[in-house]
Scaffold this motif. Structure first.
Motif, PDB file in Angstrom:
ATOM      1  N   VAL A 153      -3.686   5.925  -0.236  1.00  0.00           N
ATOM      2  CA  VAL A 153      -4.241   7.016   0.565  1.00  0.00           C
ATOM      3  C   VAL A 153      -3.534   8.286   0.115  1.00  0.00           C
ATOM      4  CG1 VAL A 153      -4.533   7.968   2.871  1.00  0.00           C
ATOM      5  CG2 VAL A 153      -4.748   5.499   2.502  1.00  0.00           C
ATOM      6  N   GLN A 154      -4.293   9.221  -0.443  1.00  0.00           N
ATOM      7  CA  GLN A 154      -3.692  10.411  -1.028  1.00  0.00           C
ATOM      8  C   GLN A 154      -3.028  11.281   0.036  1.00  0.00           C
ATOM      9  OE1 GLN A 154      -6.747   9.347  -1.572  1.00  0.00           O
ATOM     10  NE2 GLN A 154      -7.058   9.081  -3.783  1.00  0.00           N
ATOM     11  N   ARG A 155      -2.133  12.137  -0.431  1.00  0.00           N
ATOM     12  CA  ARG A 155      -1.401  13.038   0.456  1.00  0.00           C
ATOM     13  C   ARG A 155      -2.352  13.999   1.176  1.00  0.00           C
ATOM     14  NH1 ARG A 155       3.517  14.649  -3.742  1.00  0.00           N
ATOM     15  NH2 ARG A 155       4.481  12.567  -3.799  1.00  0.00           N
ATOM     16  N   GLY A 156      -2.121  14.113   2.470  1.00  0.00           N
ATOM     17  CA  GLY A 156      -2.912  15.033   3.276  1.00  0.00           C
ATOM     18  C   GLY A 156      -4.324  14.577   3.581  1.00  0.00           C
ATOM     19  N   ARG A 157      -4.681  13.378   3.193  1.00  0.00           N
ATOM     20  CA  ARG A 157      -6.057  12.912   3.386  1.00  0.00           C
ATOM     21  C   ARG A 157      -6.283  12.475   4.840  1.00  0.00           C
ATOM     22  NH1 ARG A 157      -9.058   8.142  -0.164  1.00  0.00           N
ATOM     23  NH2 ARG A 157     -11.136   8.372   0.765  1.00  0.00           N
ATOM     24  N   LYS A 158      -7.475  12.744   5.351  1.00  0.00           N
ATOM     25  CA  LYS A 158      -7.861  12.329   6.697  1.00  0.00           C
ATOM     26  C   LYS A 158      -8.910  11.234   6.583  1.00  0.00           C
ATOM     27  CE  LYS A 158      -6.851  16.770   8.909  1.00  0.00           C
ATOM     28  NZ  LYS A 158      -7.361  17.895   9.748  1.00  0.00           N
ATOM     29  N   ILE A 159      -8.587  10.073   7.139  1.00  0.00           N
ATOM     30  CA  ILE A 159      -9.464   8.913   7.086  1.00  0.00           C
ATOM     31  C   ILE A 159     -10.184   8.791   8.427  1.00  0.00           C
ATOM     32  CG2 ILE A 159      -9.632   6.452   6.655  1.00  0.00           C
ATOM     33  CD1 ILE A 159      -8.615   8.050   4.278  1.00  0.00           C
ATOM     34  N   THR A 211       0.841  -1.190   0.000  1.00  0.00           N
ATOM     35  CA  THR A 211       0.000   0.000   0.000  1.00  0.00           C
ATOM     36  C   THR A 211       0.883   1.249   0.000  1.00  0.00           C
ATOM     37  OG1 THR A 211      -0.133  -0.117   2.418  1.00  0.00           O
ATOM     38  CG2 THR A 211      -1.928  -1.096   1.165  1.00  0.00           C
ATOM     39  N   HIS A 212       0.258   2.383  -0.306  1.00  0.00           N
ATOM     40  CA  HIS A 212       0.984   3.656  -0.315  1.00  0.00           C
ATOM     41  C   HIS A 212       0.182   4.667   0.497  1.00  0.00           C
ATOM     42  CE1 HIS A 212       3.758   6.671  -2.122  1.00  0.00           C
ATOM     43  NE2 HIS A 212       2.737   7.483  -1.859  1.00  0.00           N
ATOM     44  N   ILE A 213       0.785   5.123   1.584  1.00  0.00           N
ATOM     45  CA  ILE A 213       0.159   6.133   2.437  1.00  0.00           C
ATOM     46  C   ILE A 213       0.857   7.452   2.155  1.00  0.00           C
ATOM     47  CG2 ILE A 213      -0.563   6.738   4.762  1.00  0.00           C
ATOM     48  CD1 ILE A 213      -1.589   4.030   3.771  1.00  0.00           C
ATOM     49  N   GLY A 214       0.107   8.417   1.627  1.00  0.00           N
ATOM     50  CA  GLY A 214       0.691   9.658   1.165  1.00  0.00           C
ATOM     51  C   GLY A 214       1.164  10.569   2.279  1.00  0.00           C
ATOM     52  N   LEU A 215       1.959  11.536   1.897  1.00  0.00           N
ATOM     53  CA  LEU A 215       2.549  12.505   2.815  1.00  0.00           C
ATOM     54  C   LEU A 215       1.464  13.248   3.593  1.00  0.00           C
ATOM     55  CD1 LEU A 215       5.353  13.956   3.504  1.00  0.00           C
ATOM     56  CD2 LEU A 215       4.596  15.693   1.878  1.00  0.00           C
ATOM     57  N   GLY A 216       1.609  13.306   4.920  1.00  0.00           N
ATOM     58  CA  GLY A 216       0.694  14.074   5.758  1.00  0.00           C
ATOM     59  C   GLY A 216      -0.656  13.441   5.985  1.00  0.00           C
ATOM     60  N   ALA A 217      -0.843  12.178   5.637  1.00  0.00           N
ATOM     61  CA  ALA A 217      -2.137  11.520   5.833  1.00  0.00           C
ATOM     62  C   ALA A 217      -2.384  11.270   7.316  1.00  0.00           C
ATOM     63  CB  ALA A 217      -2.184  10.213   5.059  1.00  0.00           C
ATOM     64  N   LYS A 218      -3.646  11.309   7.700  1.00  0.00           N
ATOM     65  CA  LYS A 218      -4.071  11.029   9.079  1.00  0.00           C
ATOM     66  C   LYS A 218      -5.110   9.923   9.014  1.00  0.00           C
ATOM     67  CE  LYS A 218      -1.773  14.647  10.741  1.00  0.00           C
ATOM     68  NZ  LYS A 218      -1.136  15.088   9.473  1.00  0.00           N
ATOM     69  N   ILE A 219      -4.753   8.750   9.510  1.00  0.00           N
ATOM     70  CA  ILE A 219      -5.631   7.584   9.455  1.00  0.00           C
ATOM     71  C   ILE A 219      -6.193   7.340  10.844  1.00  0.00           C
ATOM     72  CG2 ILE A 219      -5.778   5.135   8.891  1.00  0.00           C
ATOM     73  CD1 ILE A 219      -3.433   5.518   7.017  1.00  0.00           C
ATOM     74  N   GLY A 220      -7.507   7.210  10.934  1.00  0.00           N
ATOM     75  CA  GLY A 220      -8.171   7.040  12.215  1.00  0.00           C
ATOM     76  C   GLY A 220      -7.978   5.655  12.809  1.00  0.00           C
ATOM     77  N   ALA A 221      -8.697   5.404  13.895  1.00  0.00           N
ATOM     78  CA  ALA A 221      -8.598   4.133  14.604  1.00  0.00           C
ATOM     79  C   ALA A 221      -9.461   3.064  13.934  1.00  0.00           C
ATOM     80  CB  ALA A 221      -9.023   4.309  16.054  1.00  0.00           C
ATOM     81  N   SER A 222      -9.042   1.809  14.088  1.00  0.00           N
ATOM     82  CA  SER A 222      -9.801   0.641  13.602  1.00  0.00           C
ATOM     83  C   SER A 222     -10.066   0.703  12.103  1.00  0.00           C
ATOM     84  CB  SER A 222     -11.125   0.512  14.369  1.00  0.00           C
ATOM     85  OG  SER A 222     -10.896   0.382  15.756  1.00  0.00           O
TER      86      SER A 222
END
Length: 384
Positions: free
Chosen positions: A222-228, A202-213
């Motif tokens: 996951v694009q750069r700067g994206r909040k999941i 997988t590729h997690i972009g720069l500045g991404a914020k991935i939530g719990a669970s």
């Protein structure tokens, strides 16, 4: 000479000096190996037992080389921690751009190369164990409890923040550095919440914020700067609510499992090196036979590839009952808690399998293995 070129030249000089400092203790240990021959003299009733001398020398030399390698790795870890701390102080935690003509760029250049060597060696030695996450913690990463990193590409460990029970599978790239066309470097923090699984490749972009669970499935982006948000599944580019899928029921299968103690993790790490140790002992035995029968040295040298191939096949055969013992026969699908005892047994069985394949690589046994595997799959397909 431009300022940017001067700073990079100084950074290269600092990198060479740091590499020399890191390898100096290892070279001191290696120099001791050359003194073993003059000191390792054993006498019996008739004179010098040459075979015994050489056997002792080979075993001692292997021990010294291994100690030198581990010493070099420890020195690299210390240097990575020091340079990482200085770089962290220079750029802070938030998004930042490092100008190519700045002193910070030279510091990043040195750290990036030292950390590359550190994580490559650390990945080979510690990947898939709890000790691999300790490496990231030591180098400044804000890593939660009971994390599992199978193999991740992280260029700035101190810019990584993870919660508890996070899983990062093999081939995942966590982007924290982007080099612009003008040579400047953009860095940013990456945050992963509790209980999140990042799948392989997988590729997690720069500045991404991935939530719990959350669950980032294999080959997803996951694009750069994206909040999941929490409880989200990312599959490719598609977003799904985890509570609406079968994966939401997985907790009931693992809630009674407990995390294995540190002793289990240490034992698992030691056992994972058994194929390599046996392979080294086979090499020592072959070399010992050469010194034991010097008049047949030409024949033994000619037969050396065959002897090593037989030794590698022997190693792979020895791993079969151990792997069966670890997984209790044929492995079956199911849910397991990260770093539980059953999880460690499955991971260790997988590690021994891949180690056996790597040892067999380039030999006749490797071809036989895949031919037998394909034949077995055809028989199973025919029977079903």
């Amino acid at each position: 000479m431009k300022l940017g070129q001067f700073i990079k030249a100084v950074a290269v000089l600092v990198l060479f000096i740091s590499s020399w400092v890191a390898i100096l203790p290892a070279n001191v240990l290696l120099s001791k190996a050359f003194l073993l021959e003059s000191r390792g003299i054993y006498h019996d009733g008739t004179g010098v037992n040459v075979a015994r001398v050489h056997l002792g020398l080979f075993i001692a030399a292997i021990g010294v080389v291994m100690a030198a390698f581990l010493t070099y790795f420890v020195c690299l870890v210390i240097l990575s921690s020091v340079y990482g701390y200085l770089l962290h102080k220079a750029i802070g935690k938030g998004p930042a751009t490092i100008k190519r003509s700045s002193v910070t760029f030279g510091l990043w250049y040195v750290f990036d190369r030292i950390w590359f060597m550190t994580r490559m060696i650390g990945s080979g030695l510690l990947r898939g164990t709890i000790f691999y996450t300790w490496l990231y913690k030591f180098c400044g990463g804000d890593i939660g409890e009971n994390n599992f990193f199978e193999g991740s590409d992280v260029r700035l460990p101190f810019m990584l923040t993870t919660g508890d029970n996070v899983v990062v599978e093999a081939g995942a790239k966590l982007e924290m550095v982007v080099i612009k066309k003008n040579g400047d470097v953009t860095v940013d923090e990456l945050v992963v919440g509790d209980g999140t699984v990042i799948g392989p490749n997988t590729h997690i972009g720069l500045g991404a914020k991935i939530g719990a669970s959350c669950m980032i499935k294999s080959l997803s982006l996951v694009q750069r700067g994206r909040k999941i948000p929490d409880a989200t599944i990312i599959e490719g580019h598609e977003v799904t609510d985890l509570n609406q899928t079968e994966e939401c029921e997985m907790k009931q299968f693992v809630e009674d499992q407990v995390v294995a103690s540190l002793g289990w993790h240490l034992a698992s790490l030691v056992i994972s090196f058994i194929p390599v140790v046996i392979s080294i002992l086979v090499s020592v035995l072959v070399i010992f036979l050469v010194t034991l029968f010097p008049h047949t040295i030409v024949l033994l040298v000619a037969l050396y590839p065959i002897c090593m191939t037989i030794g590698h096949i022997f190693v792979a055969i020895c791993m079969l009952p151990l792997r069966s013992l670890l997984v209790g026969g044929r492995a079956s699908p199911g849910w397991e808690k990260v770093n539980s005892r059953s999880f460690l047994r499955r991971q260790l069985a997988t590690s021994l399998y891949h180690s056996s394949l790597n040892i067999l690589d380039g030999t006749v046994g490797h071809s036989f293995h895949f031919r037998g595997k394909n034949l077995l799959q055809k028989q199973l397909h025919t029977s079903t």
